[in-house]
Each structure stands twice: as C-alpha cells, then as structure tokens.
Design a protein around this motif. Structure first.
Motif, PDB file in Angstrom:
ATOM      1  N   TYR A  80     -76.623 -19.110 -68.303  1.00 31.03           N
ATOM      2  CA  TYR A  80     -76.908 -18.954 -69.727  1.00 31.03           C
ATOM      3  C   TYR A  80     -77.022 -17.481 -70.117  1.00 31.03           C
ATOM      4  O   TYR A  80     -76.485 -17.052 -71.137  1.00 31.03           O
ATOM      5  N   MET A  92     -74.622 -15.538 -72.737  1.00 29.55           N
ATOM      6  CA  MET A  92     -75.156 -14.928 -73.952  1.00 29.55           C
ATOM      7  C   MET A  92     -74.831 -13.439 -74.034  1.00 29.55           C
ATOM      8  O   MET A  92     -74.809 -12.845 -75.099  1.00 29.55           O
ATOM      9  N   VAL A 103     -81.747 -27.585 -74.873  1.00 31.43           N
ATOM     10  CA  VAL A 103     -80.744 -27.672 -73.815  1.00 31.43           C
ATOM     11  C   VAL A 103     -80.084 -29.049 -73.834  1.00 31.43           C
ATOM     12  O   VAL A 103     -78.874 -29.179 -73.602  1.00 31.43           O
ATOM     13  N   SER A 153     -71.793 -18.949 -75.808  1.00 31.21           N
ATOM     14  CA  SER A 153     -71.403 -20.293 -76.229  1.00 31.21           C
ATOM     15  C   SER A 153     -71.872 -21.353 -75.249  1.00 31.21           C
ATOM     16  O   SER A 153     -71.605 -22.516 -75.448  1.00 31.21           O
ATOM     17  N   ARG A 154     -72.573 -20.944 -74.196  1.00 26.92           N
ATOM     18  CA  ARG A 154     -72.904 -21.921 -73.169  1.00 26.92           C
ATOM     19  C   ARG A 154     -74.070 -22.793 -73.597  1.00 26.92           C
ATOM     20  O   ARG A 154     -75.179 -22.346 -73.775  1.00 26.92           O
ATOM     21  N   ALA A 155     -73.804 -24.063 -73.748  1.00 23.15           N
ATOM     22  CA  ALA A 155     -74.845 -25.066 -73.908  1.00 23.15           C
ATOM     23  C   ALA A 155     -74.269 -26.385 -73.415  1.00 23.15           C
ATOM     24  O   ALA A 155     -74.232 -27.361 -74.136  1.00 23.15           O
ATOM     25  N   THR A 173     -82.474 -12.891 -76.257  1.00 22.30           N
ATOM     26  CA  THR A 173     -81.903 -12.544 -74.958  1.00 22.30           C
ATOM     27  C   THR A 173     -82.703 -11.475 -74.237  1.00 22.30           C
ATOM     28  O   THR A 173     -82.898 -11.560 -73.010  1.00 22.30           O
ATOM     29  N   ARG A 196     -74.088 -29.756 -75.812  1.00 18.76           N
ATOM     30  CA  ARG A 196     -72.950 -29.649 -76.733  1.00 18.76           C
ATOM     31  C   ARG A 196     -72.879 -30.899 -77.611  1.00 18.76           C
ATOM     32  O   ARG A 196     -72.960 -32.020 -77.115  1.00 18.76           O
ATOM     33  N   THR A 251     -84.066 -19.991 -70.118  1.00 15.16           N
ATOM     34  CA  THR A 251     -82.896 -20.634 -70.710  1.00 15.16           C
ATOM     35  C   THR A 251     -83.106 -20.906 -72.193  1.00 15.16           C
ATOM     36  O   THR A 251     -82.216 -20.661 -73.021  1.00 15.16           O
ATOM     37  N   LEU A 265     -80.903 -19.393 -75.241  1.00 17.14           N
ATOM     38  CA  LEU A 265     -80.198 -20.246 -76.207  1.00 17.14           C
ATOM     39  C   LEU A 265     -80.570 -19.913 -77.649  1.00 17.14           C
ATOM     40  O   LEU A 265     -79.741 -20.037 -78.558  1.00 17.14           O
ATOM     41  N   THR A 266     -81.815 -19.505 -77.857  1.00 14.78           N
ATOM     42  CA  THR A 266     -82.251 -19.214 -79.219  1.00 14.78           C
ATOM     43  C   THR A 266     -81.974 -17.780 -79.637  1.00 14.78           C
ATOM     44  O   THR A 266     -82.421 -17.335 -80.699  1.00 14.78           O
ATOM     45  N   PRO A 287     -80.950 -24.927 -81.234  1.00 20.09           N
ATOM     46  CA  PRO A 287     -81.864 -23.871 -80.789  1.00 20.09           C
ATOM     47  C   PRO A 287     -82.576 -23.144 -81.920  1.00 20.09           C
ATOM     48  O   PRO A 287     -83.696 -22.654 -81.733  1.00 20.09           O
TER      49      PRO A 287
END
Length: 636
Positions: free
Chosen positions: A593, A597, A481, A604-606, A543, A610, A535, A539-540, A487
């Motif tokens: 997140y 996803m 994060v 694209s949320r990080a 989902t 970023r 989260t 991210l990885t 990730p």
C-alpha cells in the motif's frame, strides 16, 4: 537461561520449523511436522525441554544472518582466540533427489580463524519432553531411541553418549579453514558424506533464490525503501506454508506468552481462515502464484467439507480438526509463563467473520486468475445463504475471547463482505451461474444498515467493538480496506483517529481492543494491528503519518527481520508465538500500500476493497469453469 525471541533464527523445509539461537542452540523443533510433538523444547523449559547446541567452549560474541535471499541461517562466533561460523539448514524436497525423505537438519561448522575449541551438546527430549530417549552409539554418530520414534545424529565429530544414556556430547579443536558436519535425521540415518552435504547446501541455497521474489525494480509492487524487508517476510511466510497441503501455519511455536508470566499462551501451529484473503494478496502480488493457488484450493476445500453452520475458524495443517486443547503441566513455560498448551479450543468457537474471509479469499484468487467450478459455486452459494440466515447472531469474532458471544461489529462487516463479493462474482459471471441475487442484495443492505446504525458511536466518533458499545476494536481499521466505506468517509477518519488516541502507544504500536476479555493480565499490542493502522492511513492519503508509524514498528523487528505476534510496550521485547505469519503478512501488505501510494499513479491499490470488477484492472478473467470428473478424487 532464556533468550529473547529476537535472538532466534528460523529454518524449515515445508514440513516443520526449528528455532536456532544466537548461541548455536536449537531450542525448538517439532518432528516430523510442525504440529507434531517437540524433540527440542528448551524454549519452553530450559532444564527439561531438550536442545542441540554447537558453540565455542570459551566466552564468545555472536551474530546471526541469513544467506542472501534464502532461509539458510548462519551464526558467526567470535572469541578471543578465533572465529567460526555454524550454518544451519533443512533440505527442501524440491531441492533434493527425493520428495519423500523424513525431515533432517544439517549443521556445518567452519573455523575461520583458529585454533578454536568447540563443543556439541545433544539432548533430545521426545513428546514435549515427556519422554527421555536412550542415546546409544551408532555408525558415524549416535541414535536417540524412544518408545515410538528415533532420531539419528551423524557426524565426523567424536560424539559419545553420557553414562546415563540421556545425552551425547563432543569437544573438538578446529584449525583455520577446517570444516566439520552434523546431520540429524528423523527415523533414519543420514549417511556421513560431507561432500554430499555441501552439494545439498548449495542446492538448497539455489532453491530459495529461485523461489524468491525477483523483480524489475522499475515495475515492482514492493518498490520502496522496505523492499528487502518485505522479501524477507515472504521467505518467513514460505517457511510457514505446509508443502503437502498449502495450509499456512499461523506460527511454528506454542505457548510463547503474549503477557510474560501470564496465562495468554496459545498453540498457533494451525491454519486460521482469518489469514486467508491477506495471504492470497501477499503471495499473488509477489509472484508466488503456486502457493496462492494452493491456498485458494484449500479455501474451496473448507467450503466443501463442512456444513455451512459448522465451518470452524481453525484447522490442522493436514486438514484435520481434532485440535483438542490440553495443558503440559510438566513444562515451566517460556521464562516461567505457564500454562504450556497444546491444541487450540478456538476450533469449537463460532466466528462469523470466517465466512467473509473465506469468500473474500476466493474472490481475490479469481481476480488474480483462478476460476471455480460450477460445483464450487454451488457450495459458495450455500455459505452465502447461511450468512443471510445467521448474520444477526452473536459470535466471538476475530480475537477469540473466551467469554460470552456478542454482536461484534467486525464480524458483521465480514458478513457484509461475504454477501458483497458473492454478488459481485455472480454479476460478473452473468448467465454462467445461478444465484438468489435479490435476496443477497436485500440482506447486504440490511447488514450495512445495522452496522451503520448500531456499530458506530457518535460519542466515540468511531466504529466500536460491539453493537451498542463504546469500546474500540482495531479490527475496524479494515473497514476501508474491505470496501465497506470509502477511505475519505468521515466515519472512517474518525475511527482511525480514535484508534490512535485510545489503542495506540507512543511508539506506534496498536492494541487489539479496549476492555476486559475474560482473561487475567493484559495482552501486549499486536503487530498486525499496527500494520493495519499503517494501511488505513495510507489509504486515506495520510502517507507521511503512515510512513512514520511503519518505520517505528520496524524498530521492533529482530536483526534477522523476524516478527512475533506482539510487542511489550514497556520493554520493546517481542511477545507471543514466533515468527508470526499474520505479522509478516501485515508487513508485506503495508509495503504494498505504501509503495503504491508513493507511485507516480498517485496511488490506486485497494485490492480487497475495490468496488467494481473492471476489465481494465488487469485481473479479470474466467470465473466459472466446468469440473473435471477426476478433480475431486485428485484433491482428496
């Protein structure tokens, strides 16, 4: 004698928060501010603490609910003879004629089906129940008088003080359709004007609905099955934001135990820097830019007002740092969990992670459209320079154990974050700023190298809690994060899997860490750590697994959608101070997140991790501005 935490609702006004039980009793309320001594504290001592109850005299069932998209609480009672509703709220300054009135609590009693007999029990106890006030008759009610404070209860009910003058009560039978009011004022009486009370209720409802997250579902960052639950969490967060300073109260209570019957009882009515970046993210994403801006300014003030070596991890909501911890021996504690503590000794601790959390919160605020002055930038540079000098020192890190400092991996990661985000800001600002970039880049690489070489265990296949150790820490779930590693890095995946194996329960909860922390007893799994796992999994790309765990956590939320600090893994009961800002911030960000996803973009949320400051992110803008000569004076 004691209710479960899930049997409470919270109301507030931006100054303080009261907890109202499903039996119609206000069992916790500090006045005039949330960090002030309590007036009602039955949640900490059912006999001595004091309460303010409005309820049927006969056996009843009850259910609580919030008015839709508000913090106005309703408790609906059902008896064999009829039904009634008690509506509780506190007037918010922005919804009233005056912004300088003391806090007040309004209670509206409506009989839906009757006749129905109700009782009122008014037993205030000042200064954490160390003072029993004298209650005397007053115009349209009663007044409770202490040595240095007083509260006045106005009502059209027949309130009468007891013979000893230590409580007041009333009994009344209401017919169907009949309404009665009670208005509790701190230090000043509330004129008995039921029609005005009703207008105030309508105004407060309108205020909350106007403030509330309003979206076009086709372009909503919370577009998911959990939209409304995340919105409720944002309302909880708003209740915990001090209207005068923008500080976020970690929780409105003190000493609700992490371990029932144990000693892990802390006062959380203060502002922790560790919440900063996630708070800015949650508020900004939901469109609450004024609150995010206030918190951004608060972070800048933290930078300005202390020498870099002396930045404390926790502050009073009014900016003070006199949080000396002491014990209230006369209170038995929630369900016998003593000691009851006031203040917090964490104020004196050295926590290196706070520097990264401060710089990251400022970085995120700038990406959402804020800007810092050249003077602010100079102070930020001092903080980052201090990290260059002190990152390799031991500390107590995010969980504040009360034992010897160590080289905590999470603290080193946040030192890296402070350097990384400082470098990115300087690079984006270009010639507008001066910064020792070569020194910062060298130090950033040194920190990174130390973390990868000493903070990762091949044997555990995971990042560990301390350099050279083998025990795990859930805070390391934040590594992807924060952007320290991508990730899909095998070490990130290993850390997630090791956390699931060694820190997670079968029900989806996550403990903070392994091993002894210098305190007796065992801390219950922390709700926010459970959301961090969600989260990290999202991210990885895991989902489905993230969704399953997220929905498992939600089963522990109260019927009102409120979350405490922790959950007892055996009973499923909520533990710790309530409601907890960090838990609700974790919920909001997990929804962000997960929703991203699941979006058509493929995820694209990080925002906290970023790697680059990009023109097409939609978040770039002015970074440095010239200071206004009057700005500092206005801030003070």
């Amino acid at each position: 004698m004691y209710k479960h935490l899930t049997e409470y609702g919270a109301i507030g006004d931006g100054n303080t928060v009261a907890l109202v039980g499903c039996d119609g009793s206000i069992d916790w309320c500090p006045l005039p501010h949330v960090e002030s001594p309590s007036v009602f504290a039955a949640i900490l001592d059912a006999d001595r603490g004091g309460h303010f109850a409005v309820r049927p005299t006969q056996s009843f069932k009850s259910v609580q609910r919030y008015r839709d998209r508000t913090a106005v609480l309703e408790t609906a009672f059902q008896t064999a003879d009829g039904s009634a509703t008690v509506t509780d709220f506190m007037p918010v300054a922005e919804a009233t004629e005056s912004t300088d009135r003391p806090p007040a609590v309004y209670r509206k009693l409506e009989c839906d089906n009757g006749p129905l007999e109700f009782e009122v029990a008014f037993e205030p106890r000042f200064d954490y129940a160390r003072e029993v006030p004298i209650i005397e008759p007053a115009a349209d009610g009663v007044v409770a008088i202490g040595a240095d404070e007083r509260i006045i209860l106005s009502s059209d009910l027949p309130l009468r003080p007891s013979t000893d003058g230590h409580r007041a009560s009333a009994t009344v039978t209401l017919k169907a359709g009949e309404t009665r009011w009670l208005g509790l004022g701190y230090d000043e009486a509330i004129p008995l004007e039921p029609s005005h009370y009703q207008k105030m209720l309508e105004g407060v409802i309108a205020y909350w609905r106007e403030w509330n997250h309003d979206c076009n579902k086709t372009d909503c960052p919370l577009d998911s099955p959990w939209h409304d639950l995340a919105v409720r969490s944002s309302l909880v967060l708003k209740l915990l934001i001090h209207r005068g300073t923008g500080a976020v109260c970690a929780a409105p209570t003190t000493s609700i135990p992490e371990d029932l019957g144990g000693v892990r009882n802390w006062d959380y009515r203060f502002n922790w820097i560790r919440d900063a970046a996630f708070t800015v993210q949650a508020l900004s994403e939901l469109g609450h830019l004024n609150e995010a801006r206030s918190y951004f300014q608060l972070c800048l003030d933290h930078c300005r007002d202390h020498d870099p070596a002396d930045v404390p991890p926790v502050y009073g909501l009014h900016g003070g740092d006199d949080l000396k911890e002491h014990v209230l021996d006369h209170l038995e504690g929630y369900r016998g969990s003593a000691p009851v503590r006031v203040g917090n000794a964490a104020r004196q601790q050295r926590q290196l992670d706070v520097y990264g959390e401060l710089i990251l919160a400022i970085y995120e605020s700038i990406r959402y459209g804020e800007a810092v002055t050249t003077d602010d930038w100079a102070v930020m540079c001092d903080l980052i320079d201090y990290i260059c000098e002190g990152w390799d020192q031991p500390d107590v890190s995010i969980w504040e154990p009360r034992d010897d400092p160590q080289h905590y991996v999470y603290s080193k990661v946040m030192c890296w974050v402070a350097l990384d985000r400082g470098i990115k800001l300087a690079e984006a600002a270009g010639d507008d700023v001066s910064a020792p970039l070569e020194r910062w880049r060298t130090c950033r690489e040194d920190v990174r190298k130390a973390i990868l070489e000493r903070g990762y265990s091949e044997r555990a296949n995971s990042f560990v809690q301390t350099f050279g150790g083998e025990t795990l820490d859930a805070a390391n779930l934040l590594i992807p994060v924060m952007g320290f590693l991508p990730p899909d890095d095998a070490r990130v995946q290993g850390t997630i899997d090791a956390t699931i194996e060694h820190l997670a329960t079968e029900n989806g909860l996550v403990r903070r860490y392994e091993g002894d922390d210098g305190l007796p007893g065992e801390a219950s799994p922390f709700v926010v750590c459970s959301f961090w796992l969600v989260t990290a999994l999202a991210l990885t790309g895991r989902t489905d697994e993230a969704t399953d765990r997220f929905e498992s956590i939600l089963e522990y939320a109260s019927p009102l959608g409120l979350l405490a600090e922790a959950v007892d893994p055996g009973t499923g009961e909520q533990r710790g101070n309530f409601p907890q800002a960090y838990s609700h911030i974790g919920l909001i960000n997990s929804v962000l997140y997960l929703a991203d996803m699941d979006s058509s973009s493929g995820g694209s949320r990080a925002p906290l991790g970023r790697d680059e400051w990009t023109e097409d992110s939609g978040l770039s803008g002015e970074i440095i501005r010239q200071p206004n000569n009057t700005e500092r004076a206005d801030t003070q």
